[in-house]
Design a protein around this motif. Structure first.
Motif, PDB file in Angstrom:
ATOM      1  N   GLY A   1       1.318  -4.933  -5.163  1.00  0.00           N
ATOM      2  CA  GLY A   1       0.316  -5.444  -4.237  1.00  0.00           C
ATOM      3  C   GLY A   1      -1.110  -5.115  -4.624  1.00  0.00           C
ATOM      4  O   GLY A   1      -2.052  -5.749  -4.140  1.00  0.00           O
ATOM      5  N   LEU A   2      -1.292  -4.132  -5.519  1.00  0.00           N
ATOM      6  CA  LEU A   2      -2.647  -3.733  -5.889  1.00  0.00           C
ATOM      7  C   LEU A   2      -3.251  -4.745  -6.859  1.00  0.00           C
ATOM      8  O   LEU A   2      -2.623  -5.109  -7.854  1.00  0.00           O
ATOM      9  CB  LEU A   2      -2.632  -2.349  -6.540  1.00  0.00           C
ATOM     10  CG  LEU A   2      -4.018  -1.727  -6.757  1.00  0.00           C
ATOM     11  CD1 LEU A   2      -4.612  -1.276  -5.433  1.00  0.00           C
ATOM     12  CD2 LEU A   2      -3.951  -0.556  -7.729  1.00  0.00           C
ATOM     13  N   GLY A   3      -4.459  -5.170  -6.566  1.00  0.00           N
ATOM     14  CA  GLY A   3      -5.134  -6.120  -7.437  1.00  0.00           C
ATOM     15  C   GLY A   3      -6.620  -5.836  -7.503  1.00  0.00           C
ATOM     16  O   GLY A   3      -7.110  -4.847  -6.943  1.00  0.00           O
ATOM     17  N   LEU A   4      -7.344  -6.701  -8.196  1.00  0.00           N
ATOM     18  CA  LEU A   4      -8.784  -6.540  -8.313  1.00  0.00           C
ATOM     19  C   LEU A   4      -9.465  -6.931  -7.011  1.00  0.00           C
ATOM     20  O   LEU A   4      -9.103  -7.920  -6.367  1.00  0.00           O
ATOM     21  CB  LEU A   4      -9.317  -7.409  -9.455  1.00  0.00           C
ATOM     22  CG  LEU A   4      -8.826  -7.077 -10.866  1.00  0.00           C
ATOM     23  CD1 LEU A   4      -9.439  -8.050 -11.867  1.00  0.00           C
ATOM     24  CD2 LEU A   4      -9.167  -5.643 -11.239  1.00  0.00           C
ATOM     25  N   GLY A   5     -10.472  -6.129  -6.629  1.00  0.00           N
ATOM     26  CA  GLY A   5     -11.243  -6.466  -5.447  1.00  0.00           C
ATOM     27  C   GLY A   5     -12.031  -7.748  -5.668  1.00  0.00           C
ATOM     28  O   GLY A   5     -12.462  -8.057  -6.785  1.00  0.00           O
TER      29      GLY A   5
END
Length: 296
Positions: A157-161
């Motif tokens: 789920g972690l991605g670039l802001g």
């Protein structure tokens, strides 16, 4: 607070500065020498190396920040960034008095000093004698790295802001800052801090997970970046989601993203934060040094 610094200070007072020692603010002609000095430890000195990578020169910035250089017979033997913060670069603690004196004469106010513990604590000991008293000294901050794949499955789920999510990311960053240092990052003006967060997003150095309700669950930034090392900063889990065993998966995802930029991922953590240290070790980080932070 003074137990570590005062004895060193007392023993230092009777030692004269070595002959041939000189101190001055670095300029553009010192760039190669500063880079060579910092490359002696690219992990500990990632802050200044990232600065050189971004601006290409050791000369003072347009905002007035500069780099104090200590020379022995014209050879650069130590340095210290002097902007909003003091950040020593390969500085022998015995040279801290020269740096502290120059920092004091500049008339600048410093928010903090951070970096390798022996140099930072020595600088603070000298500044203390000059009337600069800190409100907190964090003497033990393990400097940790990981240079291989993480040991825990990364959270996908972690991605670039995204700038589209700026109004959600900024409050999360401010909450992390206040939780970490005890005061709001907006005290010096909201605009400066907002530009810093926006810049990290634009550079692709903001990492965030927003859930379906558009809440920031977790976020971190690559605060300093070179071709060799990234330094992770601003790690924050939304209090609503703490205690659910999510941290290690998110940190593994941070490492996965960071290693697309540079092979070594680093961070430093408060020694008293046992839970965070345990998470980092579970992911595969190992300690390679000790930092200290002095908050003025």
């Amino acid at each position: 607070m003074l137990s570590r610094v005062a004895p060193w200070l007392a023993s230092r007072r009777d030692i004269p500065d070595p002959p041939g020692l000189s101190v001055r603010t670095l300029d553009g002609q010192d760039t190669a020498a500063l880079k060579s000095l910092a490359q002696q430890d690219p992990v500990a000195n990632v802050f200044i190396l990232a600065h050189l990578r971004a601006v290409g020169t050791a000369a003072p910035t347009s905002g007035g920040a500069g780099i104090i250089g200590v020379f022995d017979d014209a050879v650069l033997v130590g340095a210290c960034w002097a902007g909003a913060n003091l950040v020593p670069v390969q500085l022998d603690p015995a040279l801290a008095g020269a740096v502290a004196g120059a920092a004091n004469r500049s008339g600048r106010r410093y928010a903090s000093a951070f970096g390798p513990a022996p140099a930072v604590l020595a600088i603070y000991a000298e500044l203390l004698e000059l009337g600069h008293r800190a409100h907190e000294v964090r003497e033990d901050q393990p400097l940790m790295i990981i240079d291989g794949p993480p040991s825990v499955e990364p959270n996908p789920g972690l991605g670039l802001g995204s700038l589209a999510d700026f109004d959600r990311i900024l409050p999360a960053c401010a909450a992390m800052f206040e939780e970490e240092v005890g005061y709001s990052p907006y005290l010096g003006g909201r605009e400066f801090y907002s530009r810093r967060v926006e810049g990290l997003i634009r550079q692709g150095h903001s990492l965030v997970h927003l859930n379906e309700a558009q809440e920031v669950v977790f976020k971190a930034e690559l605060g300093a970046v070179t071709s060799e090392v990234t330094q992770v900063q601003g790690v924050w889990m939304n209090p609503l989601f703490r205690g659910k065993g999510l941290s290690s998966g998110y940190m593994s995802a941070v490492v996965e993203h960071a290693q697309k930029v540079a092979p070594i991922t680093s961070l430093y953590v408060n020694g008293f934060n046992v839970r965070a240290r345990s998470t980092y070790e579970r992911v595969g980080f190992r300690q390679v040094g000790t930092f200290a932070t002095v908050l003025f």
